[in-house]
Design a protein around this motif. Structure first.
Motif, PDB file in Angstrom:
ATOM      1  N   SER A 254       7.960  -5.314  -3.198  1.00  0.00           N
ATOM      2  CA  SER A 254       9.353  -5.749  -3.130  1.00  0.00           C
ATOM      3  C   SER A 254       9.671  -6.410  -1.787  1.00  0.00           C
ATOM      4  O   SER A 254      10.688  -7.088  -1.650  1.00  0.00           O
ATOM      5  CB  SER A 254      10.271  -4.542  -3.345  1.00  0.00           C
ATOM      6  OG  SER A 254      10.106  -3.608  -2.297  1.00  0.00           O
ATOM      7  N   GLN A 255       8.819  -6.172  -0.780  1.00  0.00           N
ATOM      8  CA  GLN A 255       9.072  -6.780   0.533  1.00  0.00           C
ATOM      9  C   GLN A 255       7.754  -7.263   1.128  1.00  0.00           C
ATOM     10  O   GLN A 255       6.681  -6.873   0.694  1.00  0.00           O
ATOM     11  CB  GLN A 255       9.722  -5.760   1.461  1.00  0.00           C
ATOM     12  CG  GLN A 255      11.011  -5.182   0.872  1.00  0.00           C
ATOM     13  CD  GLN A 255      11.830  -4.439   1.891  1.00  0.00           C
ATOM     14  OE1 GLN A 255      12.577  -5.054   2.647  1.00  0.00           O
ATOM     15  NE2 GLN A 255      11.693  -3.125   1.899  1.00  0.00           N
ATOM     16  N   ARG A 256       7.841  -8.088   2.169  1.00  0.00           N
ATOM     17  CA  ARG A 256       6.670  -8.599   2.880  1.00  0.00           C
ATOM     18  C   ARG A 256       6.673  -8.056   4.298  1.00  0.00           C
ATOM     19  O   ARG A 256       7.747  -7.774   4.847  1.00  0.00           O
ATOM     20  CB  ARG A 256       6.680 -10.142   2.955  1.00  0.00           C
ATOM     21  CG  ARG A 256       7.078 -10.889   1.698  1.00  0.00           C
ATOM     22  CD  ARG A 256       6.165 -10.644   0.516  1.00  0.00           C
ATOM     23  NE  ARG A 256       4.745 -10.795   0.846  1.00  0.00           N
ATOM     24  CZ  ARG A 256       3.764 -10.221   0.161  1.00  0.00           C
ATOM     25  NH1 ARG A 256       4.038  -9.415  -0.852  1.00  0.00           N
ATOM     26  NH2 ARG A 256       2.506 -10.408   0.498  1.00  0.00           N
TER      27      ARG A 256
ATOM     28  N   LEU B  64       4.693  -2.931   1.007  1.00  0.00           N
ATOM     29  CA  LEU B  64       4.674  -4.095   1.896  1.00  0.00           C
ATOM     30  C   LEU B  64       3.427  -4.955   1.694  1.00  0.00           C
ATOM     31  O   LEU B  64       3.474  -6.174   1.839  1.00  0.00           O
ATOM     32  CB  LEU B  64       4.695  -3.645   3.360  1.00  0.00           C
ATOM     33  CG  LEU B  64       6.031  -3.242   3.970  1.00  0.00           C
ATOM     34  CD1 LEU B  64       5.816  -2.698   5.377  1.00  0.00           C
ATOM     35  CD2 LEU B  64       6.964  -4.444   4.001  1.00  0.00           C
TER      36      LEU B  64
ATOM     37  N   LEU C 180      11.792  -1.735   7.857  1.00  0.00           N
ATOM     38  CA  LEU C 180      11.024  -1.650   6.612  1.00  0.00           C
ATOM     39  C   LEU C 180      10.318  -0.309   6.413  1.00  0.00           C
ATOM     40  O   LEU C 180       9.611  -0.138   5.427  1.00  0.00           O
ATOM     41  CB  LEU C 180       9.989  -2.784   6.578  1.00  0.00           C
ATOM     42  CG  LEU C 180      10.589  -4.194   6.605  1.00  0.00           C
ATOM     43  CD1 LEU C 180       9.485  -5.237   6.767  1.00  0.00           C
ATOM     44  CD2 LEU C 180      11.395  -4.456   5.337  1.00  0.00           C
TER      45      LEU C 180
END
Lengths: 405, 405
Positions: free
Chosen positions: A85-87, A79, A46
């Motif tokens: 858009s992401q975790r 994040l 990530l």
């Protein structure tokens, strides 16, 4: 992240530090009362870059340079955003309450301490040279500075042993006494840390390029033993009066988190040399304070409040000056501002100023003090406004005085 | 090893350095005109310890401490002795002519520069304060010192760009000129490097324990820009006048190689504080010299010869003083002696002394000089007698002055 707003560690801050995860130091970003484990994020694919997140401290991230810092900040922001858009991967958000206090976030390469507050330099000049101009002739022409001891820069929370050393003899010709410092003091400072792969020997960093070299800032307590310093410092400057310890905050606030705090620097008179000219808002409206909990009490009292905004010399000027002779800078170089003092009583960043050289004790939480006693705890704090209007709180710097080791 | 006797790098010397082997830096020991590749010896199972020989510089060996140093020295001596029990593995003895010049042998952790020659301090005091006692009141009570810039310590052979900086205004109130230093000088010094895993914060190193902490010594050229220094140095000491570069030798001579050169230190009057008292022969009878090849010539001339034996302050005293306040030391800390000067003309270790502050030019290889010109090459040399009666030659320190970068 929910709950982080208002904590001083919201999305507009995102300072870097190092926390212990499963017994191993890992680079992290603070968000609210959590640390985001950057190694875990990296291993989950990530984060941009492949090396620095596995490193045991932030030095390698610092070496990557300004473009990578911007990329990492954008990725971390994504994040941690509600609408990102992401975790973060499972387990990557570590409650700070569950881990040991953050460790020293980087190895200090070289440590330079400046003397950049007009009010501090004036106050000390009056104390030490009452019969002459408090400012020496060079002071308004260049940011006076000297090298300190990098190996004794320690992270906030480290106990500070009262230093022992030689002091001025009671009369000329007598043997100098050797013993614990009786004039142990603090200095409230703000330091910046540089990054990049290092400049070549013989090459100056222009003041205009400073933003590319500055990784972030930390609060600094430049502990000082005034009696040791007074006897040793001629002609080569402070040595043992400073070298026993310097404390810094565990979380490094990125320069990008300070955008909303930027203000124009004070006017400089006389005009400075060309290499020291700098455009733009290179002062920072940080509210700083010094608090002391005297030994034997549990009451903390703020003894000084001051703004960082009116420091006479700015970071780009300090960096340009330190390299005008061709000296290199490296990732992990720490440049501290010098004591931050204002013009009014109660805005001084050291006890020697607050107590007029120790002649006028102050009362702290009901206890009288000139200089520090064993058991006293000193805490430096600082904050400003973030770009989203939320507070940005610099990591505090605290330390308790112990007897000599 | 055959041919090494008389070279200054025989069996009684065995200094440590780092050479490039197949494009990779490896720890090495110099023997005659060869380098013994310690990584190759380690991989052949011929050296004690398992980690440091794979390291890219000597820092990890320094961290191992005095017992390991003694063991490695004994093993290397055995490998290189005609009657030793083992031989170096094939290819481990590398002709120095076949490899690039040795690289920087370690990363300097902190760099401290002392001011320990009575004659140098007296000479400079006379030049700078002609109307008062040349020695300041503290000088005979403690080894005056200050921190220099660790990041600009470079290995012998590195070209030195003439530093640029602010200089004193022509009259009070005028703007300070900014330009290349016109008073670029050298300082002939001897430095020691510490090892071990680091001392705890708040703990002094007793003078009597110095031998356990000192890994070895190197020659040091503390390049100095006198005009920059004169304007900047009050009140916090030298900064840009020194920080542009400091050169050291590429081979570190172990303390054990200096046994035959030990002599009793000069008597100190008045007596020093208890923590500075030291027994034993802690001065070293090293013959030092400064040679210059002026720009445009190919003729080198020695301009100063001096013994290191009568330095007023000794290494154990410097180490005890630097830590009496509880400051830590680490592997790779460099402590330089300060300029080594003797009492007679022609024994001074800097041009400012040799030329009486620049007022009395000297002739070098037929060329007149006060301070250094672009293209001048300066070489420092030093030697003593080894325990076997063979010479021990310290690695020379050379550097050529380039125009500003």
């Amino acid at each position: 992240m929910a709950g982080a707003d208002g904590s001083g560690y919201g999305l507009s801050h995102l300072p870097y530090g190092v926390v212990m995860v499963d017994g191993h130091p890992v680079p992290a970003v603070r968000i609210g009362d959590h640390a985001l484990d950057l190694r875990a994020c990296h291993r989950a694919g990530l984060l941009p870059g492949v090396v620095w997140a596995e490193h045991v401290d932030l030095t390698m991230l610092m070496m990557e340079g300004a473009d990578v810092w911007a990329g990492v900040r954008a990725a971390v922001t994504d994040l941690l955003s509600e609408d990102g858009s992401q975790r973060p991967p499972d387990g990557a958000l570590v409650p700070l309450a569950d881990v040991a206090a953050p460790t020293m976030p980087f190895t200090v390469a070289d440590y330079v301490d400046f003397y950049s507050s007009l009010h501090h330099a004036t106050n000390l000049g009056r104390l030490f040279r009452p019969d002459s101009d408090p400012l020496l002739p060079n002071w308004r022409h260049l940011p006076v500075g000297y090298h300190g001891r990098a190996g004794t820069v320690v992270v906030s929370g480290t106990p500070i042993h009262r230093p022992v050393g030689q002091q001025r003899p009671p009369q000329p010709g007598a043997a100098p006494p050797v013993g614990p410092s009786e004039r142990l003091d603090i200095e409230l400072e703000v330091g910046f840390v540089t990054g990049g792969l290092g400049t070549p020997l013989g090459t100056a960093v222009p003041a205009s390029a400073a933003g590319d070299h500055i990784f972030g800032i930390v609060l600094v307590n430049d502990w000082s033993a005034r009696d040791i310093q007074a006897w040793e410092y001629q002609p080569l400057g402070p040595f043992l009066g400073k070298s026993f310890a310097t404390s810094i905050g565990p979380w490094i606030t990125p320069l990008a988190a300070l955008e909303a705090a930027r203000v124009a620097p004070p006017e400089q008179d006389p005009p400075v040399s060309d290499y020291l000219r700098v455009d733009g808002k290179w002062s920072f409206d940080l509210s700083l304070e010094v608090a002391i909990t005297p030994a034997g009490t549990t009451t903390e009292e703020v003894i000084s409040r001051v703004s960082f905004a009116d420091m006479y010399w700015t970071m780009p000027q300090q960096l340009a000056h330190a390299t005008v002779n061709g000296a290199t800078i490296r990732a992990g170089d720490l440049f501290a501002s010098g004591t931050v003092s204002g013009p009014e009583r109660g805005t001084e960043g050291s006890l020697i100023e607050l107590t007029m050289g120790g002649r006028e004790p102050i009362t702290i939480a009901g206890v009288e003090r000139t200089f520090l006693q064993d058991g006293d705890t000193v805490t430096l704090r600082g904050s400003c406004e973030g770009v989203d209007g939320q507070p940005v709180v610099l990591a505090e710097v605290t330390g308790t005085i112990l007897p000599p080791g």
